[in-house]
Design an enzyme around this catalytic site. Structure first.
Site, PDB file in Angstrom:
ATOM      1  CD  GLU A  88      50.647  10.916 -27.873  1.00 40.80           C
ATOM      2  OE1 GLU A  88      49.425  10.915 -27.644  1.00 40.80           O
ATOM      3  OE2 GLU A  88      51.123  11.211 -28.969  1.00 40.80           O
ATOM      4  CB  SER A  89      54.797   6.087 -24.373  1.00 41.08           C
ATOM      5  OG  SER A  89      54.367   5.618 -25.621  1.00 41.08           O
TER       6      SER A  89
END
Length: 141
Positions: free
Chosen positions: A63-64
């Site tokens: 997600e980062s």
């Protein structure tokens, strides 16, 4: 003025200070016209109780890198980016070294984006396959 690759990566990593990305030691290491790559060390910080990489840490890495890809490839003067859905299929256990997440766009719309994120180990073995949907929302509404 367009920033150099090194400047963009340095800025990305500076933004991570004091966040989950710093806690997990996630570092953006490369990008091109259609991808962004981050890495995360595999050690006791990101282990499950039985000593292998935790799927949640892998999802946080995915997600980062995906959210930041949307951030650097969109007009962030006018919009901010938020992740709205992530899926992760974990295929291989990892106990040491680094894992690398490469985010590429499947769809780069004005409002929504869909990214494919492949997570590999130091030997190029596929560890996880993730999909991330992001949304771009106007800053001033």
């Amino acid at each position: 003025m367009q920033l150099s690759k090194e400047a963009v990566l340095a800025e990305a990593n500076l933004v991570f200070k004091g966040t989950l990305m710093e806690t997990l030691n996630i570092e953006m290491i490369d990008y091109g016209n259609d991808f962004l790559i981050a890495r995360m060390p595999v050690n006791s910080r990101v282990y499950q109780p039985d000593g292998v990489l935790h799927g949640g840490a892998t999802a946080a890495l995915a997600e980062s890198v995906g959210s930041f890809a949307s951030h650097i490839f969109l007009d962030t003067e006018k919009f901010f980016v938020r992740g709205i859905e992530i899926t992760a299929n974990h295929l291989k256990s990892v106990t040491e070294g680094f894992v690398y997440a490469k985010a590429t766009f499947l769809h780069k719309g004005r409002t929504t984006q869909l990214l494919d994120i492949k997570v590999t180990d130091d030997h190029g073995n596929l560890v996880s396959v993730c999909r991330l949907s992001t949304i771009s929302l106007p800053k001033n509404k």
